[in-house]
Enzyme design. Structure first.
Site, PDB file in Angstrom:
ATOM      1  N   SER A   1       0.824  -1.207   0.000  1.00  0.00           N
ATOM      2  CA  SER A   1       0.000   0.000   0.000  1.00  0.00           C
ATOM      3  C   SER A   1       0.857   1.256   0.000  1.00  0.00           C
ATOM      4  CB  SER A   1      -0.966   0.011   1.181  1.00  0.00           C
ATOM      5  OG  SER A   1      -0.449  -0.645   2.270  1.00  0.00           O
TER       6      SER A   1
ATOM      7  N   HIS B   1      -2.457  -2.761  -6.504  1.00  0.00           N
ATOM      8  CA  HIS B   1      -2.943  -2.403  -5.166  1.00  0.00           C
ATOM      9  C   HIS B   1      -4.457  -2.558  -5.092  1.00  0.00           C
ATOM     10  CE1 HIS B   1      -3.302   0.873  -1.849  1.00  0.00           C
ATOM     11  NE2 HIS B   1      -3.295  -0.335  -1.340  1.00  0.00           N
TER      12      HIS B   1
ATOM     13  N   ASN C   1      -3.431   6.164  -0.873  1.00  0.00           N
ATOM     14  CA  ASN C   1      -3.071   6.392   0.523  1.00  0.00           C
ATOM     15  C   ASN C   1      -2.544   7.792   0.799  1.00  0.00           C
ATOM     16  OD1 ASN C   1      -3.848   4.136   2.055  1.00  0.00           O
ATOM     17  ND2 ASN C   1      -2.369   2.933   0.890  1.00  0.00           N
TER      18      ASN C   1
HETATM   19  N1  CAA Z   1     -15.150  -9.603   2.553  1.00  0.00           N
HETATM   20  C1  CAA Z   1     -16.061  -9.860   1.580  1.00  0.00           C
HETATM   21  N2  CAA Z   1     -17.232  -9.192   1.453  1.00  0.00           N
HETATM   22  C2  CAA Z   1     -17.510  -8.289   2.393  1.00  0.00           C
HETATM   23  C3  CAA Z   1     -16.634  -7.967   3.444  1.00  0.00           C
HETATM   24  C4  CAA Z   1     -15.416  -8.693   3.517  1.00  0.00           C
HETATM   25  N3  CAA Z   1     -14.511  -8.452   4.466  1.00  0.00           N
HETATM   26  N4  CAA Z   1     -17.199  -6.995   4.211  1.00  0.00           N
HETATM   27  C5  CAA Z   1     -18.391  -6.719   3.651  1.00  0.00           C
HETATM   28  N5  CAA Z   1     -18.557  -7.474   2.555  1.00  0.00           N
HETATM   29  C6  CAA Z   1     -19.688  -7.459   1.636  1.00  0.00           C
HETATM   30  C7  CAA Z   1     -20.941  -7.960   2.327  1.00  0.00           C
HETATM   31  O1  CAA Z   1     -21.014  -9.365   2.286  1.00  0.00           O
HETATM   32  C8  CAA Z   1     -22.011  -7.307   1.488  1.00  0.00           C
HETATM   33  O2  CAA Z   1     -22.146  -8.031   0.291  1.00  0.00           O
HETATM   34  P1  CAA Z   1     -23.594  -8.260  -0.364  1.00  0.00           P
HETATM   35  O3  CAA Z   1     -24.131  -6.895  -0.631  1.00  0.00           O
HETATM   36  O4  CAA Z   1     -23.236  -9.005  -1.578  1.00  0.00           O
HETATM   37  O5  CAA Z   1     -24.374  -9.032   0.612  1.00  0.00           O
HETATM   38  C9  CAA Z   1     -21.399  -5.954   1.085  1.00  0.00           C
HETATM   39  O6  CAA Z   1     -19.980  -6.119   1.274  1.00  0.00           O
HETATM   40  C10 CAA Z   1     -21.890  -4.844   1.958  1.00  0.00           C
HETATM   41  O7  CAA Z   1     -21.647  -5.217   3.299  1.00  0.00           O
HETATM   42  P2  CAA Z   1     -22.582  -4.813   4.522  1.00  0.00           P
HETATM   43  O8  CAA Z   1     -23.998  -4.677   4.036  1.00  0.00           O
HETATM   44  O9  CAA Z   1     -22.306  -5.725   5.663  1.00  0.00           O
HETATM   45  O10 CAA Z   1     -22.017  -3.426   5.029  1.00  0.00           O
HETATM   46  P3  CAA Z   1     -21.878  -2.047   4.281  1.00  0.00           P
HETATM   47  O11 CAA Z   1     -22.940  -1.811   3.302  1.00  0.00           O
HETATM   48  O12 CAA Z   1     -21.633  -1.100   5.385  1.00  0.00           O
HETATM   49  O13 CAA Z   1     -20.510  -2.204   3.455  1.00  0.00           O
HETATM   50  C11 CAA Z   1     -18.190  -1.925   3.289  1.00  0.00           C
HETATM   51  C12 CAA Z   1     -19.327  -2.586   4.063  1.00  0.00           C
HETATM   52  C13 CAA Z   1     -18.155  -2.504   1.873  1.00  0.00           C
HETATM   53  C14 CAA Z   1     -16.911  -2.319   4.022  1.00  0.00           C
HETATM   54  C15 CAA Z   1     -18.425  -0.376   3.242  1.00  0.00           C
HETATM   55  O14 CAA Z   1     -18.598   0.112   4.531  1.00  0.00           O
HETATM   56  C16 CAA Z   1     -17.303   0.362   2.573  1.00  0.00           C
HETATM   57  O15 CAA Z   1     -17.238   0.463   1.362  1.00  0.00           O
HETATM   58  N6  CAA Z   1     -16.368   0.941   3.397  1.00  0.00           N
HETATM   59  C17 CAA Z   1     -15.217   1.645   2.902  1.00  0.00           C
HETATM   60  C18 CAA Z   1     -14.165   0.652   2.539  1.00  0.00           C
HETATM   61  C19 CAA Z   1     -12.905   1.328   2.074  1.00  0.00           C
HETATM   62  O16 CAA Z   1     -12.752   2.536   2.028  1.00  0.00           O
HETATM   63  N7  CAA Z   1     -11.929   0.493   1.710  1.00  0.00           N
HETATM   64  C20 CAA Z   1     -10.647   0.973   1.312  1.00  0.00           C
HETATM   65  C21 CAA Z   1      -9.737   0.850   2.473  1.00  0.00           C
HETATM   66  S1  CAA Z   1      -8.116   1.384   2.070  1.00  0.00           S
HETATM   67  C22 CAA Z   1      -7.379   0.046   1.426  1.00  0.00           C
HETATM   68  O17 CAA Z   1      -7.901  -1.031   1.374  1.00  0.00           O
HETATM   69  C23 CAA Z   1      -6.050   0.198   0.859  1.00  0.00           C
HETATM   70  C24 CAA Z   1      -4.919   0.531   1.723  1.00  0.00           C
HETATM   71  O18 CAA Z   1      -3.862   0.575   1.166  1.00  0.00           O
HETATM   72  C25 CAA Z   1      -4.985   0.775   3.145  1.00  0.00           C
END
Ligand code: CAA
Length: 283
Positions: free
Chosen positions: A119, A140, A190
């Protein structure tokens, strides 16, 4: 450059998700795990994920079995030989990655592409330990990998156009949207995200608002799916701190100075969701 067989190194939060998207798209995938315990955890994680896909009606039981059968667990890194694309998703540690890439370079077929899911560590520096810097690239993925559409593709200084094109095509084949960026600290994702998270932590540190208030402002006011402090817990506070340190060192600019409260939480072992405690408590 045709990608038919993949390898993923590491089956943690990110590696696990990358394996899921590769085998769902039909790719045979070697998975390198270092210990028996991590192999057992990975097997359970994959069973659970694909089981849920069946429960949700997204795939049949037969398709689940086919996906699981495409995963080939490997304990010896030297045994990864015939993959066309290797994606490393191990800890964010330059020495570790350098060792891994040296070993890959010595053992994987010469035409293979060696990608890293880092990352923030420099792709150019990782590439420089190999004799095929033009075939090393950053791929990434975002967390949770099966859900997030983006693959930020980072070109090292020497990455060739052919390798970039093959990785861009592969990202589309697995259902993601590729975005090209160059190799500077934090890339784009990031560099932008961690400054926001750090600022949210400063709001807490300076007593401006409680965690829930900070997150609610960003969720309801800016339409973010989750607030920055909850997101920091999801990413892992140790990872957030490591990335901010890369930005701070890389640009020598005080705007990336990690908040002292973040350091204190990491020292205390409050690393976020993975340990059940960060800015919030988890079951
Ligand atoms: N693995 C697989 N699927 C997952 C999951 C996981 N860990 N967490 C949630 N999901 C899926 C759920 O199963 C659900 O799927 P369906 O719609 O098919 O049933 C879907 O995601 C939505 O989940 P929820 O309804 O439980 O919850 P939500 O609507 O609040 O979504 C979220 C959860 C997708 C995490 C959402 O909150 C989100 O998009 N958050 C922001 C995530 C983000 O910014 N990620 C980037 C992080 S930075 C990074 O990764 C890079 C780095 O270098 C640090």
């Amino acid at each position: 450059m045709k990608i038919e067989k993949c390898a993923v190194l590491g089956a943690g939060q990110m590696g696990g998700g990358i394996i899921q998207v590769f085998v769902t798209a039909g790719f045979e995938t070697d998975v390198w795990v270092r210990s028996e315990a991590s192999e057992e955890r990975a097997v359970k994680k994959m069973e659970k994920y694909f089981g849920k896909q069946v429960e949700k009606g997204r795939m049949t039981e037969d398709e689940k079995v086919a996906c699981l059968s495409r995963i080939n667990y490997i304990r010896n890194l030297e045994d990864i030989k015939d993959a066309d694309l290797v994606v490393e998703a191990c800890a964010e540690n330059m020495e570790l990655k350098a060792d891994i890439f040296r070993t890959l370079d010595e053992n994987v077929k010469p035409e293979a592409i060696l990608a890293t899911n880092t990352s923030s560590l420099p792709i150019t520096k990782i590439a420089a330990v190999t004799n095929r810097a033009e075939q090393v690239i950053g791929m990434h993925f975002m967390n949770p990998v099966p859900v997030m559409k983006l693959v930020e593709i980072i070109r090292g200084l020497e990455t060739s156009d052919e390798v970039y094109a093959a990785v861009e095509e592969m990202s589309r084949v697995i259902g993601k949207t590729p975005v090209e960026v160059n190799d500077f600290p934090g890339f784009v994702s990031n560099r932008v995200l961690q400054v926001m998270i750090n600022e949210a932590i400063f709001c807490l540190y300076e007593g401006i608002a409680e965690p829930k208030a900070v997150d609610t402002v960003m969720m309801l006011g800016m339409n973010h799916p989750m607030g920055p402090l909850a997101l920091a817990d999801l990413i892992g506070l140790d990872t957030v701190l490591a990335i901010l340190e890369v930005l701070y060192d890389g640009y020598q600019d005080p705007k990336y100075r990690p908040c002292p409260l973040l350091k204190q939480y990491v020292d205390a072992g409050r690393l976020g969701r993975k340990v059940g405690r960060g800015f919030y408590e988890y079951e």
